[in-house]
Each structure stands twice: as structure tokens, then as C-alpha cells.
Design a protein around this motif. Structure first.
Motif, PDB file in Angstrom:
ATOM      1  N   ASN A 347       0.980  -1.325   0.017  1.00 50.38           N
ATOM      2  CA  ASN A 347      -0.015  -0.068   0.022  1.00 50.38           C
ATOM      3  C   ASN A 347       0.853   1.228  -0.007  1.00 50.38           C
ATOM      4  OD1 ASN A 347      -2.556  -1.406   0.044  1.00 50.38           O
ATOM      5  ND2 ASN A 347      -2.790  -1.519   2.326  1.00 50.38           N
ATOM      6  N   ASN A 348       2.109   1.276  -0.619  1.00 53.86           N
ATOM      7  CA  ASN A 348       2.931   2.276  -0.684  1.00 53.86           C
ATOM      8  C   ASN A 348       3.811   2.869   0.562  1.00 53.86           C
ATOM      9  OD1 ASN A 348       2.324   2.793  -3.622  1.00 53.86           O
ATOM     10  ND2 ASN A 348       0.405   3.625  -3.008  1.00 53.86           N
ATOM     11  N   GLY A 349       3.840   1.601   1.301  1.00 53.88           N
ATOM     12  CA  GLY A 349       4.540   1.993   2.766  1.00 53.88           C
ATOM     13  C   GLY A 349       6.011   2.063   2.469  1.00 53.88           C
ATOM     14  N   GLU A 350       6.706   3.025   3.103  1.00 59.73           N
ATOM     15  CA  GLU A 350       8.122   3.089   2.854  1.00 59.73           C
ATOM     16  C   GLU A 350       9.029   2.730   3.706  1.00 59.73           C
ATOM     17  OE1 GLU A 350       9.471   4.172   0.092  1.00 59.73           O
ATOM     18  OE2 GLU A 350       7.798   4.420  -1.092  1.00 59.73           O
ATOM     19  N   GLY A 351       8.474   2.681   5.138  1.00 59.22           N
ATOM     20  CA  GLY A 351       9.450   2.345   6.206  1.00 59.22           C
ATOM     21  C   GLY A 351       9.497   0.970   6.820  1.00 59.22           C
ATOM     22  N   ILE A 352      10.673   0.248   6.989  1.00 61.19           N
ATOM     23  CA  ILE A 352      10.831  -1.130   7.281  1.00 61.19           C
ATOM     24  C   ILE A 352      10.053  -1.337   8.670  1.00 61.19           C
ATOM     25  CG2 ILE A 352      12.365  -2.939   7.378  1.00 61.19           C
ATOM     26  CD1 ILE A 352      14.213  -1.410   5.586  1.00 61.19           C
ATOM     27  N   ASP A 356       7.608  -6.591   8.428  1.00 59.25           N
ATOM     28  CA  ASP A 356       8.353  -7.016   7.030  1.00 59.25           C
ATOM     29  C   ASP A 356       9.696  -7.623   7.408  1.00 59.25           C
ATOM     30  OD1 ASP A 356       6.906  -5.150   5.425  1.00 59.25           O
ATOM     31  OD2 ASP A 356       7.718  -3.524   6.274  1.00 59.25           O
ATOM     32  N   ALA A 357      10.373  -7.499   8.566  1.00 58.94           N
ATOM     33  CA  ALA A 357      11.618  -8.207   8.781  1.00 58.94           C
ATOM     34  C   ALA A 357      10.923  -9.877   9.108  1.00 58.94           C
ATOM     35  CB  ALA A 357      12.090  -7.467   9.951  1.00 58.94           C
ATOM     36  N   ASN A 358       9.950 -10.016   9.838  1.00 57.26           N
ATOM     37  CA  ASN A 358       9.483 -11.343  10.097  1.00 57.26           C
ATOM     38  C   ASN A 358       9.267 -12.059   8.635  1.00 57.26           C
ATOM     39  OD1 ASN A 358       9.374 -12.177  12.700  1.00 57.26           O
ATOM     40  ND2 ASN A 358       8.067 -10.474  12.844  1.00 57.26           N
ATOM     41  N   LEU A 359       8.657 -11.384   7.753  1.00 58.69           N
ATOM     42  CA  LEU A 359       8.415 -11.789   6.525  1.00 58.69           C
ATOM     43  C   LEU A 359       9.606 -12.195   5.827  1.00 58.69           C
ATOM     44  CD1 LEU A 359       6.294 -12.704   4.282  1.00 58.69           C
ATOM     45  CD2 LEU A 359       6.434 -10.406   3.382  1.00 58.69           C
ATOM     46  N   PHE A 360      10.618 -11.261   5.949  1.00 56.87           N
ATOM     47  CA  PHE A 360      11.742 -11.559   5.197  1.00 56.87           C
ATOM     48  C   PHE A 360      12.679 -12.866   5.573  1.00 56.87           C
ATOM     49  CE2 PHE A 360      16.534 -10.636   4.767  1.00 56.87           C
ATOM     50  CZ  PHE A 360      16.718 -10.483   3.463  1.00 56.87           C
ATOM     51  N   LEU A 361      12.418 -12.904   6.924  1.00 58.51           N
ATOM     52  CA  LEU A 361      13.193 -14.095   7.473  1.00 58.51           C
ATOM     53  C   LEU A 361      12.468 -15.394   7.472  1.00 58.51           C
ATOM     54  CD1 LEU A 361      14.432 -12.467  10.811  1.00 58.51           C
ATOM     55  CD2 LEU A 361      15.970 -13.201   8.714  1.00 58.51           C
ATOM     56  N   GLY A 362      11.070 -15.178   6.588  1.00 55.36           N
ATOM     57  CA  GLY A 362      10.442 -16.500   6.380  1.00 55.36           C
ATOM     58  C   GLY A 362       9.495 -16.996   7.605  1.00 55.36           C
ATOM     59  N   ARG A 363       9.407 -16.266   8.610  1.00 57.45           N
ATOM     60  CA  ARG A 363       8.605 -16.552   9.660  1.00 57.45           C
ATOM     61  C   ARG A 363       7.127 -16.042   9.572  1.00 57.45           C
ATOM     62  NH1 ARG A 363      12.820 -14.345  14.584  1.00 57.45           N
ATOM     63  NH2 ARG A 363      14.620 -15.685  13.672  1.00 57.45           N
ATOM     64  N   ILE A 364       6.813 -15.502   8.483  1.00 60.85           N
ATOM     65  CA  ILE A 364       5.271 -15.367   8.126  1.00 60.85           C
ATOM     66  C   ILE A 364       5.256 -15.760   6.696  1.00 60.85           C
ATOM     67  CG2 ILE A 364       3.540 -13.780   7.682  1.00 60.85           C
ATOM     68  CD1 ILE A 364       4.815 -11.691   9.553  1.00 60.85           C
ATOM     69  N   ALA A 365       4.310 -16.839   6.257  1.00 56.91           N
ATOM     70  CA  ALA A 365       3.980 -17.114   5.086  1.00 56.91           C
ATOM     71  C   ALA A 365       3.072 -16.195   4.107  1.00 56.91           C
ATOM     72  CB  ALA A 365       3.294 -18.482   5.045  1.00 56.91           C
ATOM     73  N   SER A 375      -2.545 -11.894   0.593  1.00 59.00           N
ATOM     74  CA  SER A 375      -1.194 -12.205   0.089  1.00 59.00           C
ATOM     75  C   SER A 375      -0.328 -11.183   0.454  1.00 59.00           C
ATOM     76  CB  SER A 375      -1.087 -12.699  -1.505  1.00 59.00           C
ATOM     77  OG  SER A 375      -1.591 -13.953  -1.521  1.00 59.00           O
ATOM     78  N   LEU A 376       1.047 -11.256   0.864  1.00 59.03           N
ATOM     79  CA  LEU A 376       1.917 -10.477   1.085  1.00 59.03           C
ATOM     80  C   LEU A 376       3.051 -10.328  -0.041  1.00 59.03           C
ATOM     81  CD1 LEU A 376       2.622 -10.806   5.009  1.00 59.03           C
ATOM     82  CD2 LEU A 376       0.924  -9.318   3.991  1.00 59.03           C
ATOM     83  N   ASN A 377       3.509  -9.098  -0.219  1.00 58.74           N
ATOM     84  CA  ASN A 377       4.455  -8.981  -1.316  1.00 58.74           C
ATOM     85  C   ASN A 377       5.894  -8.773  -0.621  1.00 58.74           C
ATOM     86  OD1 ASN A 377       6.624  -7.564  -2.969  1.00 58.74           O
ATOM     87  ND2 ASN A 377       4.775  -6.668  -4.100  1.00 58.74           N
ATOM     88  N   LEU A 378       6.546  -9.842  -0.953  1.00 55.74           N
ATOM     89  CA  LEU A 378       7.887 -10.209  -0.376  1.00 55.74           C
ATOM     90  C   LEU A 378       8.994  -9.505  -1.185  1.00 55.74           C
ATOM     91  CD1 LEU A 378       9.841 -11.823   1.585  1.00 55.74           C
ATOM     92  CD2 LEU A 378       9.800 -13.701   0.045  1.00 55.74           C
ATOM     93  N   ASP A 379       8.808  -9.396  -2.339  1.00 58.82           N
ATOM     94  CA  ASP A 379      10.072  -8.487  -3.021  1.00 58.82           C
ATOM     95  C   ASP A 379      10.130  -6.846  -2.637  1.00 58.82           C
ATOM     96  OD1 ASP A 379      10.312 -10.688  -4.633  1.00 58.82           O
ATOM     97  OD2 ASP A 379       8.850 -10.064  -6.137  1.00 58.82           O
ATOM     98  N   LYS A 380       9.135  -6.353  -2.301  1.00 57.68           N
ATOM     99  CA  LYS A 380       9.365  -4.895  -1.938  1.00 57.68           C
ATOM    100  C   LYS A 380       9.980  -4.804  -0.707  1.00 57.68           C
ATOM    101  CE  LYS A 380       5.744  -2.245  -4.373  1.00 57.68           C
ATOM    102  NZ  LYS A 380       4.501  -1.302  -4.155  1.00 57.68           N
ATOM    103  N   PRO A 381       9.502  -5.571   0.439  1.00 55.93           N
ATOM    104  CA  PRO A 381      10.332  -5.339   1.629  1.00 55.93           C
ATOM    105  C   PRO A 381      12.060  -6.042   1.584  1.00 55.93           C
ATOM    106  CG  PRO A 381       8.629  -7.137   1.885  1.00 55.93           C
ATOM    107  CD  PRO A 381       8.529  -6.378   0.671  1.00 55.93           C
ATOM    108  N   ARG A 382      11.989  -6.845   0.726  1.00 56.45           N
ATOM    109  CA  ARG A 382      13.522  -7.365   0.286  1.00 56.45           C
ATOM    110  C   ARG A 382      14.347  -6.330  -0.012  1.00 56.45           C
ATOM    111  NH1 ARG A 382      12.761 -11.340  -3.140  1.00 56.45           N
ATOM    112  NH2 ARG A 382      12.816 -12.949  -1.723  1.00 56.45           N
TER     113      ARG A 382
END
Length: 667
Positions: A347-352, A356-365, A375-382
């Protein structure tokens, strides 16, 4: 929510622009799904409307009327400083600016004697000044009004012609200490019109019942009629003008109440509740019962009403990670909020954020968020985390792990405030984790705090709402007395009993319209006690048959527990009488289910790689709804459900108990 004694859950997205719209939407969908109408619903409503009005300074336009010469009590405050050595501290501005604080010539002595009566000409002049200010509410706070409220009542009656809510200190907080009394009364006036608009929006909807109960910060509830003044007490309309400020922590209070009921049923008496949401985390310690306090600070404002003892820290799933001027990693208190939310919400969020960190580490599916409904977007937070890591000069995985550890540290400090700093050992307690993000962090925090057992109830993201179903109808009463225990002071006990009898009469009269006769009420009495000259008191339970010396000994013991010493040779004072009247309501049953085998394979969904301490491990994912009592799960594992996610680290294991709670223990 319950319909026909059946318990079910439903959740809709919040509507920050008007929280009432989400409530109406949710109720409307429930009515449609269950083919019923609004009159069949019994609703207990908790809200952050009052809290947000204070935090965001978006409350009403109000004026303060006080004793002439004391217009600046709110500005002066008190000597206590939360940050003693901070040269750059900024005190929050008073809720009432200087040009809307009015002094009137009156004086009540500490004995209750009216030394200076109010002149009718002064009343007319005051009403004229206020009438042109386009006010939403007025707060009236006079010196010693808690002893004799006559002058406040005269002014309130005269200003009733303005047609706006009026909050009087003798009704909101009949206790001494001017600053706390002024601050609490002004805060009540400040949030009341906002809460009125919110409740009016609800009751105006055909999809919402006109009669329902409001959740209070003390873990109880009252009818909405008490707030609007539609109750009849002794054949006269009665309005509880302090209900507004008593709802200020109603949401977190529901969570503690629900956690306590679930833990007690499961056999755990000593618990620490851990409620991690999107913006903040609320923690509370329950040592054989829910802890209450009358001293709280919200957004820098002293609030002195009975409420569950909850400590809040600005760390949640939406907390934003930053790098400070010294190059250190910080997390919160700034939050991405509900809109735009974390970057992964797309939704155009900019702050990590922590999410986002939990998703990046795989702890959220990414494909199982909200039970697969979103569904969450993994590419943007990465991409954002990799850029953020480059700024810190560390690998991306280390940066994401660091964000979680910094957030955990902040929440661990909050737990230590309510436990270690008060003489409790965290190792003696069970951690009850809930809130949408609680299960993601609970095991890591428990390990650092030495806590052996974690209980994660089902539907943890909805536990605050569930807890409200257990709320009794509760009303609190208090009165300052300032009495000193003397040698042979059994007559003081007689004086205390007379004071309690007056409070009891009020309680019985006001609980009848709520549907409770005197013999149906549970009455709890207590005293605020201190050593003579102290600035703060301890609350001591009181029983009518107890003697003066026994009371003093109980106070010494409580002081020793709280502060590590007791001054047994020092004079002891009673400062306030407190009485709580409780009308018991029907509770949802918590029924145990039979245990089945230990194999959780029916709940298995997928295997993913999840990062723990920098190492990506093959991790089983399970659906919480498909787990059965008796199932055992060895870490690493992740449990997903509609309202929350639970991470079981490699050194932890979990079992589903008979009440469908997840019980996590270290291997």
C-alpha cells in the motif's frame, strides 16, 4: 461473539477515518451470516476512540473553570520528572490553552466549610464568556471540591444552559491532589464528545442494537445508558459523567481479562500477559489475580481512575526501523499504522517494519496471511531491507534479525518494569501471548527472561474482544478521608465503616438500573494507605470486621513486598476509601476437549526455509484450526491462523492442550 450460546469469531479491516464504520460493518456481516437481527445480539463494545483522542490530541474544544488564582495548575504540573537528567525534555501542552482557562471567586476550605460563596453576577459573566467560544465541553475543578462539592454543583447547574457536556471533579475523581484531579477531569471532558459521537454513530445504525455495554479500563463494563444518562436512579435520570475517561484503556483491558480467564482455566495462576499488536505492546502481571492501579500516565497526562495495571511500549508489528544519528539501529515508537501499513502490504509503505523483517526471515508465510485471505508482497520489503542493511554495513539477514532483536529488547524491558522492578521473578510466571504479532516473538522473549512456559490461546489476535465477553458490570467509588492511625484507634475503624456505608448506598442505587439488586452485588472495599509524609500510597484490602492494628500490619507487609523495607515505627495514614461494586454476568463456557494422538500431520501445510540466528532451517508450517488436543510439534515450526502467527524456534516444542491452547516449552 455469542449467538444462541455458540461462540464464533469474525474480523474486518479497521476504518481509521471513522472506527464506528468497521464496527457496523462487522455486526452487519454477522447478522447476514447467521440470519438474525440486531435485537438478538448482546454486545460488549471496547474501543480505542478515547485513547486515540488523547494520544493524537484530537479531542474536543473545551474550557476549564477553576478557583480564581489556580488557572495554571495544569501548566505547573508537579515536581516529579520522568527524565530527571534530560535537558531537552518537552512537556506535553495542557489540553486546555491559557485563553480557555477561567478563574472564579470561590473558596472551599479543607474542612468542607464554604469560605467564599459564588456571586450570581460572576456566574452570569462566566456563562457569557463561555457562550461565544464554540465549546464542545466544560471541565469544572475547584479546590477541595472532593470534601464539599457545593460550589461545583452551583456552577454546573448555571452552565447547563450551554447545552454541552460538563465534567465536575467531584464526580469524576473525588480525591485530593489538585493536579491529578484537574488532569483527570479535563481529560474526561476532552474525550467525552468524541466518544459520544462514536457511540451515536453506532446506535443510529439499524444494524446495531440501541442497548449494549461499554468495556471499561478496570476490566468491567457498564451499560451505554449510564454514559448517555438514560438510567433511572431513584426515579431521576442519572448520568455517570466519568465513564468517558474510564474507557481509555478498554481494548487492552479486554485482552488481560481474556488471558487471565483462559490461563486460570488451564491451571496457570501466575501469568504475564503479552499483547503485541500493530502499533504497541501491552503487558500486565497477574499474581493470583488481575492487578489494578489508580495511577497511570497516558501521553504525558496523569489519569487517576481505577484501571488494570498495564504497561505499554511503542513496539508492534508496524513499528518502523531507523538508524539514529549515532548509527545505532532503532525500532519504534513510530508506526506505519493501518494505512499504508508495512511495506509488504503493498500500500505504498516506505518504512521497514517488524512485520517486514519477520516476512523477510520466512517466519510469516506470504500466501497464508489472514488465513490465506491476503497475500503479502515479499519483493518490496526485500529491496528495502537490503538497502537498509547497506546503510548499516551488515548483511541483509543480520539487519532483519537485528530489527527483531531490538524490538524484543524493548518489549522485554516493559515486562521487567512490571515484574523485576516490583520484586517479582519472571521465572515464576507463565507468559500468555496474544495479539496479531505476539506469537511471532513470544518464545524468543521468554528465553531471554528465563520464562519456562508460554501459553498461546486460539484466536490470539482476537483475544481482547473475547475477553470482553467475561466482563462483569463494575462500578468504582472513592472518597478522600485523610485519617491517621493512633494508639488505640479502633474508633477510626468505625469512621471508616461509616464512610464505606455512604459509598455502598451510592453503589446499590446506581446498580439497580443495571439490573442488580443489593443481594446480587459483590462488594470489595480497600484503603489507600501510606506512611505519614509519603507522596504515594499502597492499596490494602479492607474487611469490615478487621481491626486497626491488623490493617497497619498488612500495610507494613505490603510496603516491604513493594519497596523492600517497612518502617514499623512510623505513623500510618488512610488517604482514600475505595469501593467496587460488581454485578456478575453470564460467561461463555470454556469446555475441555478429549485428547487425541500426538501426530499433527493433518494440520501440516508446507515446508519452507526459515532463518533462525542467521541459519536457514527447513521448517514445517501448520494450520492452527486443524490442530487437535494432544498434538505435539517440535521446533522449528510455524503455526498460522486467521488472526495471528506463532513461531516455534528450534530449541522449543509445543503441545495442544485440552482447551486448544498451544503450550510452548524449551526442549
Amino acid at each position: 461473539m455469542r449467538i444462541n450460546e455458540e461462540l464464533f469469531t469474525h474480523k474486518v479491516l479497521s476504518t481509521p477515518q471513522n472506527p464506528a464504520h468497521a464496527v457496523i460493518q462487522g455486526v452487519s456481516e454477522i447478522l447476514r451470516l447467521h440470519s438474525t437481527d440486531a435485537d438478538q445480539l448482546e454486545i460488549v463494545h471496547g474501543s480505542t476512540v478515547a485513547t486515540n483522542a488523547l494520544l493524537e490530541r484530537r479531542g474536543a474544544r473545551i474550557a476549564l473553570v477553576t478557583t480564581k488564582g489556580f488557572e495554571d495548575v495544569l501548566e505547573i504540573g508537579r515536581q516529579a520528572r520522568p527524565n530527571l537528567y534530560d535537558f531537552f525534555v518537552e512537556r506535553p501542552a495542557p489540553l486546555v490553552p491559557t485563553d480557555r482557562r477561567f478563574g472564579i471567586s470561590e473558596r472551599t476550605l479543607h474542612t468542607g466549610e464554604i469560605q467564599t460563596e459564588i456571586e450570581s453576577t460572576d456566574l452570569d459573566a462566566l456563562a457569557s464568556e463561555l457562550s461565544v467560544l464554540e465549546l464542545d465541553a466544560v471541565a469544572i475543578c475547584f479546590l477541595f471540591a472532593y470534601v464539599n462539592p457545593q460550589n461545583e454543583q452551583i456552577v454546573a447547574a448555571h452552565l447547563a444552559r450551554l447545552g454541552i457536556p460538563i465534567s465536575c471533579s467531584h464526580e469524576v475523581l473525588p480525591e485530593y491532589r489538585e493536579y491529578a484531579r484537574f488532569s483527570t477531569t479535563v481529560a474526561n471532558a476532552y474525550i467525552r464528545p468524541t466518544l459520544e459521537r462514536h457511540l451515536s454513530t453506532l446506535t443510529a445504525s439499524e444494524q446495531f442494537p440501541e442497548s449494549f455495554r461499554l468495556m471499561l479500563s478496570n476490566g468491567g463494563s457498564v451499560s451505554v445508558e449510564a454514559f448517555h444518562g438514560r438510567l433511572q436512579v431513584e426515579n431521576l435520570p442519572s448520568q455517570d459523567t466519568s465513564v468517558g475517561i474510564r474507557t481509555v484503556l478498554s481494548g487492552p483491558a479486554g485482552g488481560v481479562l481474556g488471558a487471565y480467564q483462559i490461563a486460570k482455566t488451564a491451571g496457570y495462576d501466575q501469568i504475564i500477559t503479552f499483547d503485541m499488536g500493530g502499533t504497541s505492546t501491552d503487558v500486565s502481571l497477574c499474581n493470583d489475580g488481575i492487578s489494578l492501579t489508580t495511577e497511570s500516565t497516558i501521553s504525558g497526562l496523569p489519569i487517576k481512575v481505577p484501571l488494570i495495571d498495564i504497561h505499554t511500549v511503542g513496539a508492534g508489528g508496524g513499528s518502523i526501523a531507523t538508524v539514529d544519528a549515532g548509527g545505532a539501529l532503532r525500532v519504534g515508537p513510530e508506526s506505519a499504522g493501518a494505512d499504508p501499513g508495512p511495506i509488504c502490504y503493498d500500500n505504498n509503505g516506505e518504512g521497514i517494519t517488524v512485520t517486514d523483517a519477520n516476512l523477510f526471515l520466512g517466519r510469516i508465510a506470504a500466501t497464508q496471511f489472514l488465513g490465506g485471505a491476503m497475500s503479502l508482497n515479499l519483493d518490496k520489503p526485500r529491496a528495502h531491507i537490503e538497502k537498509f542493511a547497506a546503510q548499516l554495513g551488515i548483511p541483509a539477514l543480520q539487519a532483519a534479525d537485528g530489527i527483531l532483536k531490538v524490538a524484543n529488547a524493548a518489549m522485554e524491558r516493559a515486562i521487567k518494569v512490571i515484574s523485576v522492578e516490583r520484586g517479582f521473578d519472571t521465572r515464576d510466571f507463565t507468559l500468555i501471548s496474544f495479539g496479531g504479532a505476539g506469537g511471532l516473538h513470544a518464545a524468543f522473549m521468554a528465553e531471554n527472561l528465563g520464562i519456562e512456559t508460554i501459553l498461546i490461546p486460539p484466536n490470539g489476535g482476537l483475544l481482547s474482544a473475547y475477553g470482553m465477553l467475561f466482563a462483569d458490570v463494575v462500578k468504582d467509588y472513592s472518597q478522600t478521608v485523610l485519617l491517621r492511625f493512633e494508639t488505640g484507634s479502633e474508633t477510626l475503624v468505625d469512621t471508616l465503616n461509616i464512610g464505606f456505608d455512604e459509598l455502598l448506598t451510592r453503589a446499590e442505587n446506581e446498580m439497580r438500573p443495571e439490573g442488580f439488586t443489593p443481594d446480587q452485588l459483590k462488594i470489595d472495599r480497600s484503603l489507600d494507605m501510606r506512611y505519614e509524609g509519603q507522596s504515594y500510597e499502597l492499596n490494602i484490602p479492607y474487611f469490615t470486621e478487621i481491626g486497626a492494628q491488623a490493617l497497619v500490619q498488612r500495610f507494613h507487609a505490603a510496603h516491604d513486598q513493594r519497596f523492600g523495607y517497612a518502617r514499623t515505627d512510623a505513623p500510618v495514614e488512610v488517604v482514600n476509601l475505595r469501593l467496587t461494586a460488581t454485578g456478575t454476568t453470564d460467561k461463555p463456557p470454556i469446555q475441555p476437549l478429549p485428547l487425541v494422538d500426538t501426530d499433527p500431520s493433518e494440520a501440516f501445510t508446507v515446508q519452507n526455509r526459515v532463518v533462525f540466528e542467521g541459519e536457514a532451517l527447513t521448517t514445517d508450517f501448520y494450520r492452527r484450526e486443524a490442530l487437535r488436543p494432544g498434538n505435539q510439534i517440535a521446533g522449528p515450526a510455524v503455526i498460522t491462523e486467521f488472526s495471528a502467527t506463532t513461531v516455534i524456534p528450534p530449541n522449543f516444542a509445543a503441545v495442544v492442550d485440552a482447551y486448544q491452547n498451544l503450550i510452548l516449552t524449551r526442549k
